[in-house]
Design a protein around this motif. Structure first.
Motif, mmCIF file in Angstrom:
data_model
loop_
_atom_site.group_PDB
_atom_site.id
_atom_site.type_symbol
_atom_site.label_atom_id
_atom_site.label_comp_id
_atom_site.label_asym_id
_atom_site.label_seq_id
_atom_site.Cartn_x
_atom_site.Cartn_y
_atom_site.Cartn_z
ATOM 1 N N PHE A 45 -5.093 74.289 10.916
ATOM 2 C CA PHE A 45 -3.996 73.641 10.197
ATOM 3 C C PHE A 45 -2.715 74.470 10.320
ATOM 4 C CE2 PHE A 45 -1.497 73.042 6.311
ATOM 5 C CZ PHE A 45 -1.303 71.670 6.339
ATOM 6 N N GLY A 46 -2.833 75.780 10.149
ATOM 7 C CA GLY A 46 -1.667 76.666 10.272
ATOM 8 C C GLY A 46 -1.093 76.666 11.676
ATOM 9 N N ALA A 47 -1.951 76.676 12.692
ATOM 10 C CA ALA A 47 -1.477 76.631 14.070
ATOM 11 C C ALA A 47 -0.766 75.312 14.357
ATOM 12 C CB ALA A 47 -2.642 76.839 15.042
ATOM 13 N N ASP A 48 -1.298 74.217 13.827
ATOM 14 C CA ASP A 48 -0.678 72.900 13.961
ATOM 15 C C ASP A 48 0.717 72.905 13.330
ATOM 16 O OD1 ASP A 48 -0.880 69.736 14.034
ATOM 17 O OD2 ASP A 48 -0.442 70.258 11.945
ATOM 18 N N GLN A 49 0.818 73.429 12.125
ATOM 19 C CA GLN A 49 2.114 73.461 11.451
ATOM 20 C C GLN A 49 3.096 74.375 12.174
ATOM 21 O OE1 GLN A 49 3.036 71.421 8.652
ATOM 22 N NE2 GLN A 49 1.235 70.483 9.592
ATOM 23 N N LEU A 50 2.632 75.507 12.693
ATOM 24 C CA LEU A 50 3.497 76.392 13.472
ATOM 25 C C LEU A 50 4.024 75.673 14.711
ATOM 26 C CD1 LEU A 50 4.796 79.119 14.159
ATOM 27 C CD2 LEU A 50 2.648 79.718 15.319
ATOM 28 N N ALA A 51 3.159 74.943 15.391
ATOM 29 C CA ALA A 51 3.597 74.215 16.583
ATOM 30 C C ALA A 51 4.691 73.209 16.229
ATOM 31 C CB ALA A 51 2.409 73.512 17.237
ATOM 32 N N HIS A 52 4.550 72.526 15.097
ATOM 33 C CA HIS A 52 5.590 71.589 14.673
ATOM 34 C C HIS A 52 6.889 72.321 14.339
ATOM 35 C CE1 HIS A 52 2.867 68.295 14.841
ATOM 36 N NE2 HIS A 52 2.127 68.690 13.818
ATOM 37 N N GLN A 53 6.778 73.447 13.658
ATOM 38 C CA GLN A 53 7.984 74.205 13.302
ATOM 39 C C GLN A 53 8.686 74.737 14.553
ATOM 40 O OE1 GLN A 53 9.154 74.062 10.208
ATOM 41 N NE2 GLN A 53 7.347 72.827 9.808
ATOM 42 N N LEU A 54 7.922 75.169 15.540
ATOM 43 C CA LEU A 54 8.531 75.620 16.800
ATOM 44 C C LEU A 54 9.214 74.465 17.524
ATOM 45 C CD1 LEU A 54 5.825 78.142 18.021
ATOM 46 C CD2 LEU A 54 8.052 78.653 16.980
ATOM 47 N N THR A 55 8.674 73.258 17.360
ATOM 48 C CA THR A 55 9.332 72.071 17.914
ATOM 49 C C THR A 55 10.725 71.919 17.319
ATOM 50 O OG1 THR A 55 7.206 70.964 18.225
ATOM 51 C CG2 THR A 55 9.153 69.561 18.184
ATOM 52 N N TYR A 56 10.851 72.180 16.017
ATOM 53 C CA TYR A 56 12.165 72.059 15.380
ATOM 54 C C TYR A 56 13.127 73.132 15.880
ATOM 55 C CZ TYR A 56 9.374 69.052 12.452
ATOM 56 O OH TYR A 56 8.524 68.069 12.015
ATOM 57 N N ILE A 57 12.621 74.318 16.153
ATOM 58 C CA ILE A 57 13.471 75.366 16.741
ATOM 59 C C ILE A 57 13.979 74.915 18.105
ATOM 60 C CG2 ILE A 57 13.506 77.745 17.620
ATOM 61 C CD1 ILE A 57 13.424 77.488 14.511
ATOM 62 N N VAL A 58 13.106 74.318 18.910
ATOM 63 C CA VAL A 58 13.513 73.816 20.226
ATOM 64 C C VAL A 58 14.542 72.691 20.077
ATOM 65 C CG1 VAL A 58 12.718 72.623 22.319
ATOM 66 C CG2 VAL A 58 11.399 74.552 21.386
ATOM 67 N N ILE A 59 14.342 71.808 19.099
ATOM 68 C CA ILE A 59 15.315 70.725 18.862
ATOM 69 C C ILE A 59 16.679 71.318 18.526
ATOM 70 C CG2 ILE A 59 15.967 68.900 17.230
ATOM 71 C CD1 ILE A 59 12.965 68.134 17.133
ATOM 72 N N ILE A 60 16.708 72.300 17.643
ATOM 73 C CA ILE A 60 17.988 72.909 17.259
ATOM 74 C C ILE A 60 18.601 73.643 18.447
ATOM 75 C CG2 ILE A 60 19.054 74.644 15.755
ATOM 76 C CD1 ILE A 60 16.859 73.751 13.665
ATOM 77 N N TRP A 61 17.785 74.288 19.240
ATOM 78 C CA TRP A 61 18.265 74.975 20.433
ATOM 79 C C TRP A 61 18.900 73.958 21.395
ATOM 80 C CZ3 TRP A 61 14.998 79.367 22.939
ATOM 81 C CH2 TRP A 61 15.695 79.963 23.974
ATOM 82 N N CYS A 62 18.207 72.855 21.633
ATOM 83 C CA CYS A 62 18.746 71.810 22.514
ATOM 84 C C CYS A 62 20.031 71.220 21.944
ATOM 85 C CB CYS A 62 17.722 70.701 22.731
ATOM 86 S SG CYS A 62 16.314 71.192 23.743
ATOM 87 N N TRP A 63 20.064 71.024 20.647
ATOM 88 C CA TRP A 63 21.278 70.521 19.999
ATOM 89 C C TRP A 63 22.428 71.489 20.253
ATOM 90 C CZ3 TRP A 63 23.612 73.297 16.047
ATOM 91 C CH2 TRP A 63 24.726 72.695 15.491
ATOM 92 N N GLY A 64 22.170 72.796 20.104
ATOM 93 C CA GLY A 64 23.206 73.794 20.343
ATOM 94 C C GLY A 64 23.686 73.828 21.786
ATOM 95 N N LEU A 65 22.758 73.611 22.722
ATOM 96 C CA LEU A 65 23.121 73.655 24.148
ATOM 97 C C LEU A 65 23.802 72.384 24.634
ATOM 98 C CD1 LEU A 65 19.920 75.259 25.714
ATOM 99 C CD2 LEU A 65 22.188 76.309 25.495
ATOM 100 N N TYR A 66 23.347 71.235 24.162
ATOM 101 C CA TYR A 66 23.773 69.972 24.770
ATOM 102 C C TYR A 66 24.575 69.049 23.867
ATOM 103 C CZ TYR A 66 20.270 71.466 28.097
ATOM 104 O OH TYR A 66 19.552 72.207 28.992
ATOM 105 N N ALA A 67 24.493 69.233 22.555
ATOM 106 C CA ALA A 67 25.099 68.220 21.683
ATOM 107 C C ALA A 67 26.191 68.763 20.767
ATOM 108 C CB ALA A 67 24.011 67.549 20.831
ATOM 109 N N PHE A 68 26.308 70.078 20.623
ATOM 110 C CA PHE A 68 27.302 70.594 19.689
ATOM 111 C C PHE A 68 28.626 70.784 20.379
ATOM 112 C CE2 PHE A 68 29.458 73.826 17.170
ATOM 113 C CZ PHE A 68 29.436 73.189 15.933
#
Length: 129
Positions: free
Chosen positions: A106-129
């Motif tokens: 369960f913890g590994a699953d939640q970590l994977a989702h949280q890392l997805t959000y880091i990638v989303i924010i990273w992509c937002w910073g690179l391509y959308a901001f």
């Protein structure tokens, strides 16, 4: 504080709140059933909810529409697979909430989702901001 950092923190907060609701308050019995079955409508529906709510979060911080749609669709696919991997692993191992290994999965699953959000924010910073 820099505007990009402020917006990134707002986006992170929105993604965290959306995760709380989509993963813990809005799941239906159909979404929770048969988690180890790959082609499962309930999991697709659950992952789609995540994608839609991430789209909304991105639009709320002013991300471009096309970018927001693409990220929402990518999150749908990624979330679907993260949940399937955890469901398959847990079912094969016969884990229950009484087992420590259930909570590690369960913890590994939640970590994977949280890392997805880091990638989303990273992509937002690179391509959308």
């Amino acid at each position: 504080m820099e505007p990009a950092l402020q917006t990134g923190l707002v986006l992170l907060t929105l993604l965290q709140v959306k995760h709380l609701f989509a993963d813990f308050f809005l799941q239906t019995p159909r979404m929770l059933a048969d988690r180890a079955v790959y082609l499962h409508f309930g999991r697709a529906e659950h992952a789609f909810l995540h994608g839609v709510l991430s789209f909304v979060a991105l639009v709320l911080v002013g991300a471009p529409l096309v970018f927001s749609v693409v990220i929402g669709l990518v999150e749908w696919v990624v979330h679907f697979h993260i949940d399937w991997i955890k469901g398959r692993y847990s079912e094969q191992a016969l884990h229950t909430p009484a087992d420590a290994s259930y909570w590690r999965a369960f913890g590994a699953d939640q970590l994977a989702h949280q890392l997805t959000y880091i990638v989303i924010i990273w992509c937002w910073g690179l391509y959308a901001f």
